[in-house]
Every structure is written in structure tokens, then in C-alpha cells.
Design a protein around this motif. Structure first.
Motif, PDB file in Angstrom:
ATOM      1  N   UNK A   1      41.639  51.393  34.560  1.00  0.00           N
ATOM      2  CA  UNK A   1      41.263  51.670  33.180  1.00  0.00           C
ATOM      3  C   UNK A   1      40.773  50.411  32.470  1.00  0.00           C
ATOM      4  N   UNK A   2      41.453  49.282  32.692  1.00  0.00           N
ATOM      5  CA  UNK A   2      41.040  48.025  32.053  1.00  0.00           C
ATOM      6  C   UNK A   2      39.633  47.640  32.494  1.00  0.00           C
ATOM      7  N   UNK A   3      39.329  47.827  33.766  1.00  0.00           N
ATOM      8  CA  UNK A   3      37.990  47.496  34.278  1.00  0.00           C
ATOM      9  C   UNK A   3      36.928  48.442  33.708  1.00  0.00           C
ATOM     10  N   UNK A   4      37.254  49.721  33.628  1.00  0.00           N
ATOM     11  CA  UNK A   4      36.297  50.682  33.075  1.00  0.00           C
ATOM     12  C   UNK A   4      36.048  50.388  31.598  1.00  0.00           C
ATOM     13  N   UNK A   5      37.103  50.031  30.876  1.00  0.00           N
ATOM     14  CA  UNK A   5      36.943  49.697  29.461  1.00  0.00           C
ATOM     15  C   UNK A   5      36.097  48.446  29.303  1.00  0.00           C
ATOM     16  N   UNK A   6      36.355  47.432  30.132  1.00  0.00           N
ATOM     17  CA  UNK A   6      35.574  46.202  29.988  1.00  0.00           C
ATOM     18  C   UNK A   6      34.097  46.455  30.275  1.00  0.00           C
ATOM     19  N   UNK A   7      33.805  47.343  31.221  1.00  0.00           N
ATOM     20  CA  UNK A   7      32.404  47.688  31.478  1.00  0.00           C
ATOM     21  C   UNK A   7      31.754  48.273  30.224  1.00  0.00           C
ATOM     22  N   UNK A   8      32.503  49.114  29.516  1.00  0.00           N
ATOM     23  CA  UNK A   8      31.980  49.718  28.286  1.00  0.00           C
ATOM     24  C   UNK A   8      31.795  48.656  27.206  1.00  0.00           C
ATOM     25  N   UNK A   9      32.759  47.757  27.071  1.00  0.00           N
ATOM     26  CA  UNK A   9      32.641  46.697  26.074  1.00  0.00           C
ATOM     27  C   UNK A   9      31.456  45.778  26.409  1.00  0.00           C
ATOM     28  N   UNK A  10      31.286  45.487  27.689  1.00  0.00           N
ATOM     29  CA  UNK A  10      30.184  44.631  28.130  1.00  0.00           C
ATOM     30  C   UNK A  10      28.839  45.281  27.818  1.00  0.00           C
ATOM     31  N   UNK A  11      28.744  46.589  28.070  1.00  0.00           N
ATOM     32  CA  UNK A  11      27.499  47.310  27.778  1.00  0.00           C
ATOM     33  C   UNK A  11      27.158  47.242  26.293  1.00  0.00           C
ATOM     34  N   UNK A  12      28.184  47.153  25.471  1.00  0.00           N
ATOM     35  CA  UNK A  12      27.984  47.078  24.024  1.00  0.00           C
ATOM     36  C   UNK A  12      27.710  45.650  23.547  1.00  0.00           C
ATOM     37  N   UNK A  13      27.711  44.702  24.486  1.00  0.00           N
ATOM     38  CA  UNK A  13      27.417  43.318  24.128  1.00  0.00           C
ATOM     39  C   UNK A  13      28.588  42.569  23.532  1.00  0.00           C
ATOM     40  N   UNK A  14      29.813  43.053  23.788  1.00  0.00           N
ATOM     41  CA  UNK A  14      31.000  42.422  23.226  1.00  0.00           C
ATOM     42  C   UNK A  14      31.579  41.384  24.185  1.00  0.00           C
ATOM     43  N   UNK A  15      32.248  40.397  23.629  1.00  0.00           N
ATOM     44  CA  UNK A  15      32.868  39.345  24.425  1.00  0.00           C
ATOM     45  C   UNK A  15      34.249  39.812  24.889  1.00  0.00           C
ATOM     46  N   UNK A  16      34.423  39.957  26.204  1.00  0.00           N
ATOM     47  CA  UNK A  16      35.696  40.460  26.711  1.00  0.00           C
ATOM     48  C   UNK A  16      35.999  39.846  28.073  1.00  0.00           C
ATOM     49  N   UNK A  17      37.260  39.992  28.472  1.00  0.00           N
ATOM     50  CA  UNK A  17      37.676  39.482  29.786  1.00  0.00           C
ATOM     51  C   UNK A  17      38.924  40.241  30.227  1.00  0.00           C
ATOM     52  N   UNK A  18      39.135  40.297  31.548  1.00  0.00           N
ATOM     53  CA  UNK A  18      40.317  40.965  32.102  1.00  0.00           C
ATOM     54  C   UNK A  18      41.232  39.943  32.759  1.00  0.00           C
ATOM     55  N   UNK A  19      42.511  40.040  32.440  1.00  0.00           N
ATOM     56  CA  UNK A  19      43.551  39.322  33.177  1.00  0.00           C
ATOM     57  C   UNK A  19      44.343  40.382  33.934  1.00  0.00           C
ATOM     58  N   UNK A  20      44.238  40.360  35.255  1.00  0.00           N
ATOM     59  CA  UNK A  20      44.882  41.374  36.093  1.00  0.00           C
ATOM     60  C   UNK A  20      46.091  40.781  36.808  1.00  0.00           C
ATOM     61  N   UNK A  21      47.162  41.558  36.877  1.00  0.00           N
ATOM     62  CA  UNK A  21      48.421  41.074  37.427  1.00  0.00           C
ATOM     63  C   UNK A  21      48.302  40.440  38.800  1.00  0.00           C
ATOM     64  N   UNK A  22      47.706  41.140  39.749  1.00  0.00           N
ATOM     65  CA  UNK A  22      47.586  40.603  41.103  1.00  0.00           C
ATOM     66  C   UNK A  22      46.686  39.376  41.143  1.00  0.00           C
ATOM     67  N   UNK A  23      45.572  39.435  40.414  1.00  0.00           N
ATOM     68  CA  UNK A  23      44.632  38.312  40.428  1.00  0.00           C
ATOM     69  C   UNK A  23      45.270  37.030  39.897  1.00  0.00           C
ATOM     70  N   UNK A  24      46.032  37.154  38.821  1.00  0.00           N
ATOM     71  CA  UNK A  24      46.655  35.972  38.216  1.00  0.00           C
ATOM     72  C   UNK A  24      47.690  35.364  39.153  1.00  0.00           C
ATOM     73  N   UNK A  25      48.332  36.188  39.958  1.00  0.00           N
ATOM     74  CA  UNK A  25      49.338  35.674  40.895  1.00  0.00           C
ATOM     75  C   UNK A  25      48.694  34.921  42.070  1.00  0.00           C
ATOM     76  N   UNK A  26      47.375  35.003  42.196  1.00  0.00           N
ATOM     77  CA  UNK A  26      46.687  34.205  43.213  1.00  0.00           C
ATOM     78  C   UNK A  26      46.456  32.767  42.748  1.00  0.00           C
ATOM     79  N   UNK A  27      46.571  32.531  41.456  1.00  0.00           N
ATOM     80  CA  UNK A  27      46.262  31.205  40.937  1.00  0.00           C
ATOM     81  C   UNK A  27      47.302  30.702  39.969  1.00  0.00           C
ATOM     82  N   UNK A  28      47.104  30.999  38.686  1.00  0.00           N
ATOM     83  CA  UNK A  28      47.987  30.494  37.629  1.00  0.00           C
ATOM     84  C   UNK A  28      49.458  30.733  37.928  1.00  0.00           C
TER      85      UNK A  28
END
Length: 201
Positions: free
Chosen positions: A45-72
Motif C-alpha cells: 500500500x505504501x508503494x502504491x500510494x507513493x506512486x500516486x503522490x509521485x504522479x501528482x508531482x509531490x515530494x515523497x519517500x518510503x522507509x520500509x521495515x526490511x529495507x532499513x534493516x539492511x543498512x541503518x
């Protein structure tokens, strides 16, 4: 950190304010905090929402649980203390995105109310939007996109939320998305309407 070290750290105010960044982006900034069981559909859902926000030209980003555990948050486990530290760090990073004038979507199980409320307290009252992605345990287990429930049931994973570790449902989330009954498209529409009504987008 010792008291002496802490006394030598001074907050440096930025020359460009959050409101100036929001004005440039032509929308307000906020944390959209997606919480729910593993398999409820938070990341989807977060990814689908960000796609919609991006299409609207809005500044957005996703922080995903698994992805963050690969780094930070690499090196953190799944004990209660590590879960708390995981969310504390994410909260601080999400606050930086809000200060930068962006909409940040965070997809984390974040099972404990106290931890979610601590993140809420980091930003202004209307900048934290808790989105409870609600799905029954049976639905989440039937989806099991990463095979984690199967491993938890067999004892391969200890302290697994919903099975051997608790999940504390939000008391008063800004939004509840019932992913048992709503499609991804319907859910995105519900969230974007809410953001528009609140004057965020």
C-alpha cells in the motif's frame, strides 16, 4: 555519551525553514505511519500510494521495515528492546523528511503503542498520520509473502509478531484500511482523499 560530551553539543538552526520547503514543494509534509501485522499489506500500500503522490508531482519517500534493516538498523534483532530502538531510529529519520518538506511513508509492523506514540511526539500534532492496515491473522498467514508465518509456526523464528510476540492495535488511528475487504486502488483513494481533506496535498 557522558554529560560533558552532551554539554558540548549545540543545536544549529537551519537557514531554510520547514515552512519555506513546504511552500516550494507546494504541499505540506507529514509522516504516514503504516502499521499492522506482517502480510497485512503495509509495504504494498505504501508503494502504491507513493506512486500516486509521485504522479501528482509531490515530494515523497518510503522507509520500509526490511529495507532499513539492511543498512541503518543492520545488527538490530527482534527482541522488545531492539524493536523499540528500530522504531526510535526510524522516527528520527522520518522527522528529518518532514523537516525537509516531504511526505514520508513508513511501513513497519511497529507492534507497540508506546513506540508509535513516541514518534508522534517528535513532530507537530497534524504531521503524524497513523494508518492501521488491518487484516486478520488468518488472512496474513494465508498470504505469507515471505514465508515467515510458516517459519514462526515451526519454531524457526522466535518472537514473531502475532504468533509469539504481541501486536498492540492502535486505539485511535487517523485511518484504518481494512485490507481484507478493500483493494489496493480503493485504499490509495481513501488515503489521498484524507490527505486532501486535511490540506496536506
Amino acid at each position: 555519551m557522558t554529560n560533558q560530551e552532551a554539554n558540548n553539543i549545540v543545536w544549529h538552526e537551519a537557514a531554510i525553514t520547514k515552512k519555506e520547503r513546504q511552500k516550494k514543494n507546494e504541499h505540506r509534509s507529514a509522516i504516514l505511519w503504516f502499521t499492522g501485522l506482517s502480510g497485512a499489506g503495509k509495504s504494498t500500500l505504501a508503494n502504491a500510494l507513493e506512486q500516486e503522490l509521485f504522479k501528482r508531482g509531490l515530494s515523497s519517500y518510503i522507509l520500509d521495515g526490511d529495507n532499513v534493516r539492511h543498512g541503518l538498523n543492520k545488527g538490530l534483532g527482534f527482541s522488545d528492546d531492539d524493536r523499540k530502538e528500530n522504531i526510535r531510529r526510524i522516527g528520527e529519520v522520518a522527522k528529518l523528511f518532514v523537516d525537509a518538506g516531504s511526505i514520508v511513508c513508513t511501513a513497519f509492523i511497529s507492534p507497540f503503542k508506546e513506540d508509535r506514540n513516541n514518534v508522534r511526539a517528535l513532530v507537530e500534532e497534524d504531521e503524524f498520520i497513523e494508518i492501521y492496515v488491518k487484516a486478520s491473522l488468518e488472512t496474513c498467514e494465508s498470504r505469507d509473502p515471505k514465508g515467515l508465518y510458516k517459519k514462526a509456526r515451526s519454531g524457526e523464528i522466535s518472537e514473531f509478531t502475532g504468533i509469539s510476540s504481541p501486536y498492540e492495535e492502535p486505539d485511535h488511528p487517523e485511518l484504518t484500511i481494512d485490507s481484507d475487504s478493500l483493494s489496493v486502488e480503493q485504499s490509495v483513494e481513501k488515503i489521498t482523499l484524507y490527505l486532501a481533506d486535511r490540506g496536506i496535498i
